[in-house]
Design a protein around this motif. Structure first.
Motif, PDB file in Angstrom:
ATOM      1  N   GLN A 179       1.573  -5.569   2.474  1.00  0.00           N
ATOM      2  CA  GLN A 179       0.907  -4.631   3.378  1.00  0.00           C
ATOM      3  C   GLN A 179       1.703  -4.491   4.671  1.00  0.00           C
ATOM      4  N   LEU A 180       1.622  -3.354   5.268  1.00  0.00           N
ATOM      5  CA  LEU A 180       2.197  -3.093   6.591  1.00  0.00           C
ATOM      6  C   LEU A 180       3.673  -3.481   6.677  1.00  0.00           C
ATOM      7  N   GLU A 181       4.396  -3.219   5.588  1.00  0.00           N
ATOM      8  CA  GLU A 181       5.832  -3.530   5.529  1.00  0.00           C
ATOM      9  C   GLU A 181       6.128  -4.990   5.856  1.00  0.00           C
ATOM     10  N   GLY A 182       5.208  -5.877   5.494  1.00  0.00           N
ATOM     11  CA  GLY A 182       5.399  -7.309   5.716  1.00  0.00           C
ATOM     12  C   GLY A 182       5.172  -7.769   7.141  1.00  0.00           C
ATOM     13  N   LYS A 183       4.661  -6.883   7.989  1.00  0.00           N
ATOM     14  CA  LYS A 183       4.427  -7.234   9.392  1.00  0.00           C
ATOM     15  C   LYS A 183       2.986  -7.678   9.598  1.00  0.00           C
ATOM     16  N   ALA A 184       2.785  -8.467  10.643  1.00  0.00           N
ATOM     17  CA  ALA A 184       1.425  -8.772  11.094  1.00  0.00           C
ATOM     18  C   ALA A 184       0.847  -7.490  11.702  1.00  0.00           C
ATOM     19  N   ALA A 185      -0.469  -7.397  11.737  1.00  0.00           N
ATOM     20  CA  ALA A 185      -1.111  -6.185  12.253  1.00  0.00           C
ATOM     21  C   ALA A 185      -0.666  -5.863  13.680  1.00  0.00           C
ATOM     22  N   TRP A 186      -0.555  -6.887  14.531  1.00  0.00           N
ATOM     23  CA  TRP A 186      -0.159  -6.617  15.914  1.00  0.00           C
ATOM     24  C   TRP A 186       1.267  -6.083  15.978  1.00  0.00           C
TER      25      TRP A 186
ATOM     26  N   ARG B 189       2.338  -2.492  17.434  1.00  0.00           N
ATOM     27  CA  ARG B 189       3.344  -2.482  18.514  1.00  0.00           C
ATOM     28  C   ARG B 189       4.510  -1.557  18.168  1.00  0.00           C
ATOM     29  N   ASP B 190       4.885  -1.554  16.887  1.00  0.00           N
ATOM     30  CA  ASP B 190       6.024  -0.756  16.453  1.00  0.00           C
ATOM     31  C   ASP B 190       5.662   0.696  16.156  1.00  0.00           C
ATOM     32  N   GLY B 191       4.425   1.075  16.480  1.00  0.00           N
ATOM     33  CA  GLY B 191       4.024   2.465  16.337  1.00  0.00           C
ATOM     34  C   GLY B 191       3.397   2.825  15.010  1.00  0.00           C
ATOM     35  N   GLY B 192       3.071   1.808  14.198  1.00  0.00           N
ATOM     36  CA  GLY B 192       2.407   2.085  12.926  1.00  0.00           C
ATOM     37  C   GLY B 192       1.027   2.674  13.155  1.00  0.00           C
ATOM     38  N   PRO B 193       0.554   3.481  12.207  1.00  0.00           N
ATOM     39  CA  PRO B 193      -0.754   4.109  12.359  1.00  0.00           C
ATOM     40  C   PRO B 193      -1.905   3.098  12.409  1.00  0.00           C
TER      41      PRO B 193
END
Length: 59
Positions: free
Chosen positions: A26-33, A37-41
């Motif tokens: 999920q989320l390209e392997g990133k944490a939600a924060w 921060r990186d501009g994800g929806p």
């Protein structure tokens, strides 16, 4: 139900941990924060939040 300071503290910690966790696949392997921060929806995070809350409520 009346929320106590202890209950609110536990909810806050759960939320902080959830926002910091990497979600496999999920989320390209990133944490939600990081995603946010990186501009994800925001909607992408809200979908995951709703899924988790529903599973917690069913437990």
């Amino acid at each position: 139900m009346k929320a106590t300071a202890d209950t609110l503290a536990r909810i806050g910690w759960a939320w902080a941990l959830w926002m910091s966790a990497r979600l496999p696949g999920q989320l390209e392997g990133k944490a939600a924060w990081e995603w946010l921060r990186d501009g994800g929806p925001v909607d992408d995070v809200l979908v995951l939040v709703r899924q988790d809350v529903a599973s917690w409520a069913a437990a």
